[in-house]
Design a protein around this motif. Structure first.
Motif, mmCIF file in Angstrom:
data_model
loop_
_atom_site.group_PDB
_atom_site.id
_atom_site.type_symbol
_atom_site.label_atom_id
_atom_site.label_comp_id
_atom_site.label_asym_id
_atom_site.label_seq_id
_atom_site.Cartn_x
_atom_site.Cartn_y
_atom_site.Cartn_z
ATOM 1 N N GLY A 159 -25.304 -0.679 35.767
ATOM 2 C CA GLY A 159 -24.853 -2.215 34.954
ATOM 3 C C GLY A 159 -26.128 -2.922 34.885
ATOM 4 N N TYR A 160 -27.235 -2.485 35.381
ATOM 5 C CA TYR A 160 -28.405 -3.318 34.937
ATOM 6 C C TYR A 160 -28.849 -3.655 33.346
ATOM 7 N N VAL A 161 -28.666 -2.451 32.624
ATOM 8 C CA VAL A 161 -28.998 -2.691 30.920
ATOM 9 C C VAL A 161 -27.946 -3.416 30.396
ATOM 10 N N THR A 162 -26.647 -3.121 30.881
ATOM 11 C CA THR A 162 -25.535 -3.660 30.075
ATOM 12 C C THR A 162 -25.637 -5.119 30.372
ATOM 13 N N GLU A 163 -25.791 -5.676 31.755
ATOM 14 C CA GLU A 163 -26.031 -7.200 32.057
ATOM 15 C C GLU A 163 -27.041 -7.562 31.278
ATOM 16 N N ALA A 164 -28.459 -7.158 31.256
ATOM 17 C CA ALA A 164 -29.370 -7.523 30.585
ATOM 18 C C ALA A 164 -29.178 -7.680 28.986
ATOM 19 N N CYS A 165 -28.714 -6.783 28.482
ATOM 20 C CA CYS A 165 -28.303 -6.734 27.017
ATOM 21 C C CYS A 165 -27.196 -7.966 26.747
ATOM 22 N N GLN A 166 -26.373 -8.138 27.417
ATOM 23 C CA GLN A 166 -25.269 -9.157 27.540
ATOM 24 C C GLN A 166 -26.175 -10.573 27.523
ATOM 25 N N LEU A 167 -27.047 -10.673 28.377
ATOM 26 C CA LEU A 167 -27.798 -11.946 28.910
ATOM 27 C C LEU A 167 -28.552 -12.144 27.294
ATOM 28 N N LEU A 168 -29.158 -11.252 26.881
ATOM 29 C CA LEU A 168 -30.050 -11.568 25.800
ATOM 30 C C LEU A 168 -29.275 -11.795 24.338
ATOM 31 N N VAL A 169 -28.169 -11.160 24.558
ATOM 32 C CA VAL A 169 -27.088 -11.176 23.226
ATOM 33 C C VAL A 169 -26.734 -12.713 23.210
ATOM 34 N N ASP A 170 -26.137 -13.280 24.348
ATOM 35 C CA ASP A 170 -25.784 -14.590 24.514
ATOM 36 C C ASP A 170 -26.930 -15.754 24.220
ATOM 37 N N TYR A 171 -27.908 -15.342 24.868
ATOM 38 C CA TYR A 171 -29.248 -16.242 24.543
ATOM 39 C C TYR A 171 -29.572 -16.287 23.298
ATOM 40 N N LEU A 172 -29.612 -15.275 22.386
ATOM 41 C CA LEU A 172 -30.041 -15.275 20.942
ATOM 42 C C LEU A 172 -29.015 -15.902 20.168
ATOM 43 N N PHE A 173 -27.806 -15.914 20.230
ATOM 44 C CA PHE A 173 -26.929 -16.294 19.570
ATOM 45 C C PHE A 173 -26.685 -17.620 19.898
#
Length: 176
Positions: free
Chosen positions: A100-114
């Motif tokens: 789940g590391y990459v999934t969580e990192a990706c979701q954190l970055l998506v939220d940050y960018l939007f």
């Protein structure tokens, strides 16, 4: 810094540089989906000194586990249009896959960018047979849009990539 339950996504620090260079240039850890092209330690140090790997065109973050070990990288960079940003990621240790590391990192970055930028569209490109990466895209709300046939040259041969995208309204609807 972006904090999740499993990991933290943060900028690279000077104190991280030697570890980062060793990890990013470890060719065996790249597997079948990443190019075997690498940069010299001196070149990486020079780029870090000039920009800390943060420019208008791209921004690099490390993925750090709860024990403060760098376990991967995630980046966003300029895509074809000003309203679109592409995201790329890499886990350095295959034994950490599926946790789940990459999934969580990706979701954190998506939220940050939007939340902080005006991008309307985020994209992920991956080899269609890279099922782990496909799952990351799906769990983060990205939708498959098609295959770009033989559009990357990786490790001596042309490779097709699958395009996934997430639009701002889709992200907003998922957050409700």
């Amino acid at each position: 810094m972006l904090k999740g339950k499993l990991c933290t996504v943060r900028h690279l620090l000077t104190a991280d540089l030697n570890t980062f260079i060793a990890l990013v240039n470890d060719l065996p850890s790249r597997g079948d989906y990443f190019s075997s092209h690498f940069k010299s330690p001196e070149t990486l140090r020079k780029e870090f000194a000039q920009s800390s790997f943060v420019t208008e065109d791209s921004e690099l973050f490390v993925i750090e586990d709860q024990r403060h070990h760098i376990i991967g990288v995630i980046t966003h960079f300029k895509s074809r249009t000003p309203i679109t940003r592409e995201i790329g990621y890499r886990l350095f240790d295959a034994t950490l896959a599926g946790q789940g590391y990459v999934t969580e990192a990706c979701q954190l970055l998506v939220d940050y960018l939007f939340k902080t930028q005006t991008y309307h569209r985020l994209e992920l490109l991956m080899a269609p047979e890279n099922l782990a990466s496909v799952r990351v895209a799906q769990k983060c709300g990205f939708r498959a849009e098609g295959v770009l046939r033989e559009s990357f040259f990786i490790n001596g041969h042309y490779q097709s990539v699958q395009l996934f995208a997430l639009l701002r309204p889709e992200w907003q609807a998922a957050r409700r």
